[in-house]
Motif scaffolding. Structure first.
Motif, short mmCIF file in Angstrom:
data_model
loop_
_atom_site.label_atom_id
_atom_site.label_comp_id
_atom_site.label_asym_id
_atom_site.label_seq_id
_atom_site.Cartn_x
_atom_site.Cartn_y
_atom_site.Cartn_z
N HIS A 113 -12.19 -80.44 -22.89
CA HIS A 113 -12.42 -79.56 -24.03
C HIS A 113 -13.90 -79.18 -24.15
O HIS A 113 -14.23 -78.05 -24.50
CB HIS A 113 -11.94 -80.26 -25.31
N GLN A 114 -14.80 -80.08 -23.82
CA GLN A 114 -16.24 -79.83 -23.93
C GLN A 114 -16.67 -78.68 -23.03
O GLN A 114 -17.54 -77.88 -23.40
CB GLN A 114 -17.03 -81.10 -23.58
N ILE A 117 -15.75 -75.46 -24.78
CA ILE A 117 -16.65 -75.26 -25.92
C ILE A 117 -18.02 -74.81 -25.43
O ILE A 117 -18.67 -73.95 -26.06
CB ILE A 117 -16.75 -76.56 -26.75
N THR A 118 -18.51 -75.33 -24.31
CA THR A 118 -19.79 -74.91 -23.75
C THR A 118 -19.74 -73.43 -23.40
O THR A 118 -20.68 -72.68 -23.70
CB THR A 118 -20.14 -75.75 -22.51
N MET A 120 -17.73 -71.12 -24.71
CA MET A 120 -17.65 -70.34 -25.94
C MET A 120 -18.98 -70.35 -26.68
O MET A 120 -19.37 -69.34 -27.28
CB MET A 120 -16.52 -70.90 -26.82
N ASP A 121 -19.70 -71.45 -26.64
CA ASP A 121 -21.00 -71.55 -27.28
C ASP A 121 -22.00 -70.60 -26.61
O ASP A 121 -22.78 -69.93 -27.29
CB ASP A 121 -21.50 -72.99 -27.23
#
Length: 143
Positions: A113-114, A117-118, A120-121
């Motif tokens: 998941h990280q 998220i990276t 998308m960030d």
């Protein structure tokens, strides 16, 4: 025998004190009340009867792919590192500063998941507004 009646005194209630007390209570409740501000994400979803084929899409777009091990590739070019700064630099270089380009994030189903998220960030920090998450069509349930 005739009794003398006492004269009744007119009893008046002073409402000024009552109004003062009610006003102070009202002020107390207004000051001590906490108001919560609800934040909502406004999303305008496009309408489609069927999905668009690859030929109908814009000629230039960015495709960020993440494999199961968390390795990033942008438009089929593997990035040397899988950290936020590298992804941001690669997106900036490939887009040429045009944040209106559509950005597709394709992540393996077993990607951490990280990593997603990276990605998308990085897109959010650069200001990309056309973000898509690609998936495959689910198989119909067995009868």
């Amino acid at each position: 025998m005739k009794f003398r009646r006492k004269q009744r005194e007119n009893v008046d209630i002073n409402l000024a004190s009552l109004i003062d007390v009610v006003f102070i209570l009202l002020l107390f409740f207004v000051v001590t009340t906490t108001f919560t501000r609800e934040t909502q994400l406004r999303v305008e979803l496009p309408e489609a009867v069927t999905g668009a084929s690859a030929d109908d899409q814009q000629a230039k777009h960015l495709d960020l792919t993440i494999n199961a091990d968390g390795v990033f590739s942008l438009n089929n070019q593997i990035l040397p590192k899988s950290d936020l700064a590298t992804v941001i630099d690669a997106l900036q270089k490939e887009s040429g500063g045009d944040t209106n380009l559509p950005l597709s994030i394709s992540a393996d189903g077993k990607t951490q998941h990280q990593s997603v998220i990276t990605a998308m960030d990085a897109a959010g920090k650069l200001g990309f507004s056309h973000l898509r998450m690609t998936t495959v069509e689910a198989a119909p349930p067995a009868p």
